[in-house]
Design an enzyme around this catalytic site. Structure first.
Site, short mmCIF file in Angstrom:
data_model
loop_
_atom_site.label_atom_id
_atom_site.label_comp_id
_atom_site.label_asym_id
_atom_site.label_seq_id
_atom_site.Cartn_x
_atom_site.Cartn_y
_atom_site.Cartn_z
N GLU A 30 5.81 10.84 1.57
CA GLU A 30 5.79 12.07 2.37
C GLU A 30 5.78 11.79 3.87
O GLU A 30 6.28 12.59 4.65
CB GLU A 30 4.59 12.94 1.99
CG GLU A 30 4.71 13.63 0.64
CD GLU A 30 4.25 12.76 -0.52
OE1 GLU A 30 3.95 11.56 -0.30
OE2 GLU A 30 4.17 13.26 -1.65
N PHE A 87 -7.44 19.34 -9.62
CA PHE A 87 -6.57 18.16 -9.54
C PHE A 87 -5.58 18.32 -8.38
O PHE A 87 -4.94 19.35 -8.23
CB PHE A 87 -5.82 17.99 -10.87
CG PHE A 87 -4.86 16.85 -10.84
CD1 PHE A 87 -5.32 15.54 -10.69
CD2 PHE A 87 -3.50 17.06 -10.95
CE1 PHE A 87 -4.43 14.47 -10.64
CE2 PHE A 87 -2.60 15.99 -10.90
CZ PHE A 87 -3.08 14.69 -10.76
N GLN A 88 -5.48 17.30 -7.59
CA GLN A 88 -4.62 17.28 -6.40
C GLN A 88 -4.92 18.44 -5.45
O GLN A 88 -4.02 18.97 -4.81
CB GLN A 88 -3.14 17.25 -6.80
CG GLN A 88 -2.76 15.91 -7.45
CD GLN A 88 -1.27 15.66 -7.53
OE1 GLN A 88 -0.48 16.59 -7.65
NE2 GLN A 88 -0.88 14.40 -7.47
N LYS A 118 0.20 27.71 -5.81
CA LYS A 118 1.24 27.76 -6.84
C LYS A 118 1.42 29.17 -7.41
O LYS A 118 2.55 29.58 -7.68
CB LYS A 118 0.87 26.78 -7.96
CG LYS A 118 2.04 26.45 -8.87
CD LYS A 118 1.71 25.32 -9.82
CE LYS A 118 2.93 24.99 -10.68
NZ LYS A 118 2.64 23.91 -11.63
N MET A 129 3.39 -6.84 20.17
CA MET A 129 2.63 -6.21 21.25
C MET A 129 1.14 -6.53 21.09
O MET A 129 0.44 -6.76 22.09
CB MET A 129 2.87 -4.70 21.24
CG MET A 129 2.40 -4.00 22.51
SD MET A 129 3.25 -4.59 23.98
CE MET A 129 4.55 -3.37 24.18
#
Lengths: 575, 187
Positions: free
Chosen positions: A43, A105-106, A155, A473
């Site tokens: 993502e 969940f999630q 959802k 760097m």
């Protein structure tokens, strides 16, 4: 409904990754052909790709992620877009409304987590409000100072149906001021007329304001004959090939640009924000100048540097008015004094601050970029992305940009792993263009999974990796600040990049000999498909010029001169 | 809507705002912030303060316009003039914020706070507590044989003074609402 709203907003590409909480939207996407969905591999990649898409087109980038880990993976990209003012609309799935708060969940508190890293966010609990919220989201993302916004959609809200409202019905109290105050503009014109040592200091705001703003900036610079420098984010607004161009300023900016900033008597900041990479030591920053600041965000004014003339408004609108007023008052400048100022700048230019020695059998990173520039600069459709680190600064120093929206880099947040997915977003927006990601091997590995995306969608993105087997760097700072104790700045156990490319079904090229470099670059350019170019470069090269932490613009380090102990203990706490 | 009519704050262009922007002097300012009354809006405002390291001395929030879905947040904060300017600008940047007014800069304003004090004691202490409450125009809202609950309204300084006097007598618990403020005059 989500898809219809996106179509009505003119969206053609969505970057995303499916999951349980966004399946209804993915089902809608499956049953239409107006919007292309690009399946990324992580993502974070979706957000950076959307940023690349947005930055290179001037449109709003769109991404779609699932709940929980999908949303938390998006956080780095959102913060990056917030810091660099990139307009994005990100959709995240959420567990059904009746399960919110149950540690489902999630489930994650996505609006809570993303509140400080978005310009605004919404949790839509009612399908009837969904289309209106989406249209408002595009409005908020794109107007004023642009930025990322997020819409969290449970959802059950995705499943339910409601009446759709089009973009025209949208009303929002959010209407930032775009026209500059005429008093400030008149003061600025008066200052332009009297300035003996002026400089334009421009930033990403010019790019964000649109191509017309860059055009007006060019007109103003040419008409006044003032020198111009730019921040990392503003490169391309004024052409690098223009004769008023001093190069980038700041910590790794050019000597002439930083010296001119330090010694000027009028500083005209257009769409930049006096970032600490630019100012160096605040109390020694351009001590003798009158400072003008044009910015669309009132909170940028007087945040870091006290300004004498503040103009709040959109760069394009303000510059149009400045030109109008300046012309109507007789196009006056102090020509004689300006000539003297240019003589002084010519002296600084003679220092040739970017000089390096390409000798022996090892490729200097600067040389690699100089050759890449020479072999690609004639292509009008060339887009350059970068990761973050030394290679990024060298790319900004050695590559020239003649047009806005052709340079994609992570400025404010400094996100390693930005460039590769960004290059994917750029290539999708410009299928026939040459898109090169200048990378370091360490940064590139952070989002290397996106090779799958590049190969799947046959995106001919060129990954030009300056491989010094170091976090360059970090290593440079450890050399300068931490007694050459190179703690964890090694890239141990690197993959064979050629084999890695082949494993993904792409082309890999390795080059270590300066004599082979041009041919190898041409081979990369001529290959129609994604390429990983593993350019083995000098491992201990440092990036100069450098303004050490806690120092002023006129205390730049120019090369491998005595660099030990230049940063005192006060400076070493700065990053 | 008339209840919401608060005086527009002076801007940095105002002839009356002569404070030096970059001084080290810390000032106390009262800010009135009109926000969209929606979930999470208070979190946006206080998240800004904690995220950017600003001070909150007191904060009150309540809906003030039901039909317009507006709430009013009154924040008392301290900082240098530059920090105060930053706070108002940063607040103004929040999409859910409709208006920000610096009541301290805008002109004269009235500030009030309500507090409840529980004072326990016997004998002479009870008499003294009642006498002081009378002086401060605090009223008794609950009493037992061994305790009083006083209600007092006033400026934060007045409530501080009352607390200082009650503490040796037997102040055991105190609840304060934080400051509510309005600009003076008709505008």
């Amino acid at each position: 409904m989500v898809v219809q709203a996106l179509i009505d907003q003119g969206v053609d590409t969505v970057f995303g990754y499916p999951g349980g909480a966004v399946l209804p939207i993915y089902d809608e996407i499956f049953q239409q052909n107006s919007i292309k969905h690009v399946l990324v591999r992580h993502e974070q990649g979706a957000i950076h790709a959307a940023e690349g898409y947005a930055r290179s087109t001037g449109k709003v980038g769109v991404a779609l992620v699932t709940s929980g880990p999908g949303a938390t993976n998006a956080v780095t990209g959102l913060t990056d877009a917030l810091m660099d003012s990139i307009p994005l609309v990100v959709f995240s799935g959420q567990v059904p409304t009746f399960m919110i708060g149950s540690d489902a969940f999630q489930e994650a508190d996505t609006v809570g987590i993303t509140r400080p890293c978005t310009k605004h966010n919404w949790l839509v609990k009612d399908t009837a409000a969904l289309s209106g919220t989406i249209h408002e989201a595009f409005h908020v993302a794109a107007s004023g100072r642009p930025g990322p916004v997020l819409i969290d959609v449970p959802k059950d809200v995705q499943f339910a149906s409601a009446k759709y409202t089009g973009p025209k019905a949208m009303t929002s109290h959010y209407q930032p001021q775009v026209k500059g105050d005429i008093e400030g503009i008149t003061d600025l014109v008066a200052a332009i007329e009297k300035a003996k040592k002026p400089i334009f200091y421009t930033g990403g705001g010019v790019i964000n304001s649109g191509p017309a703003a860059s055009q007006l900036l060019r007109e103003l610079v040419e008409a006044t004959g003032f020198p111009i420098t730019s921040t990392l984010m503003g490169l391309g607004a004024y052409p690098a090939s223009g004769d008023k161009w001093l190069g980038m300023l700041g910590m790794h900016g050019l000597y002439e640009a930083n010296m001119a900033m330090h010694d000027c008597d009028l500083m005209i900041n257009i769409g930049a924000r006096f970032d600490d990479r630019i100012t160096g030591r605040i109390d020694a920053f351009s001590p003798k100048s009158k400072k003008v600041h044009i910015d669309i965000d009132p909170s940028s004014i007087n945040k870091v540097i006290q300004t004498d003339i503040a103009i709040i408004g959109d760069v394009g609108h303000v510059l149009e008015d400045v030109l109008k007023v300046w012309k109507s008052r007789g196009r006056k400048t102090e020509r004689e004094a300006l000539a003297g100022w240019w003589d002084q700048i010519g002296e600084w230019r003679k220092v040739n601050c970017l000089a390096y020695a390409q000798e022996g059998n090892t490729i200097r990173p600067q040389y690699a970029l100089e050759r890449l520039e020479a072999l690609t600069k004639d292509r009008k459709d060339r887009f350059i992305c970068t990761e973050v680190g030394q290679h990024q600064m060298w790319a900004a120093q050695f590559m020239g940009f003649d047009d806005p929206n052709h340079w994609m880099t992570s400025g404010g947040l400094g996100t390693m792993g930005y460039g590769f997915p960004a290059s994917i977003g750029v290539q999708l927006a410009h299928p026939d263009a040459l898109v090169i990601n200048v990378a370091g091997e360490a940064s590139w590995l952070m989002n290397m999974q996106e090779m799958g995306t590049a190969v799947q969608y046959r995106l001919p993105v060129k990954q030009f990796i300056l491989n010094n087997e170091r976090l360059g760097m970090v290593r440079q700072w450890q050399e300068l600040l931490h007694g050459e104790r190179y703690s964890s700045s090694w890239s141990e156990a690197l993959p064979d990049f050629v084999k890695l490319a082949e494993a993904f079904g792409a082309k890999g090229i390795q080059c270590h000999d300066p004599a082979d470099l041009d041919d190898a670059i041409m081979e990369m350019l001529n290959h129609d498909g994604p390429v990983i170019f593993d350019c083995l470069v000098e491992k201990h090269e440092n990036c100069f010029p450098m303004i050490p932490s806690g120092k002023a613009h006129n205390e730049m380090l120019l090369g491998e001169a005595e660099t030990q102990g230049v940063i005192d203990s006060k400076g070493s706490v700065l990053v | 809507m008339s209840a919401l009519k608060i005086k527009k704050g002076s801007t940095s262009h105002s002839a009356y705002n002569l404070r030096p922007t970059f001084s080290d002097h810390e000032e106390r300012h009262t800010l009135a912030v009109l926000v969209e009354n929606e979930p999470g809006v208070l979190a946006r405002v206080i998240g800004l303060f904690s995220g950017r390291g600003y001070n909150i001395e007191s904060l009150t929030v309540a809906e003030v316009d039901h039909t317009g879905h507006l709430s009013r947040i009154t924040i008392v904060t301290t900082g240098t003039p530059q920090v105060i300017n930053q706070i108002t600008a940063q607040l103004g940047r929040i999409v859910s914020v409709h208006e920000v007014h610096d009541l301290t800069v805008a002109g004269r304003s009235v500030e009030r706070e309500l507090a409840l004090f529980k004072v326990t004691g016997k004998g002479e202490d009870r008499v003294e507590a009642l006498r002081l409450a009378d002086v401060f125009r605090a009223s008794v809202v609950d009493s037992t044989l061994e305790s009083f609950v006083f209600e007092i309204t006033g400026t934060p300084e007045k409530i501080d003074a009352f607390a200082d006097l009650m503490r040796p007598i037997g102040l055991v618990e105190m609840a304060r609402t934080g400051v509510a403020a309005l600009s003076r005059g008709a505008a």
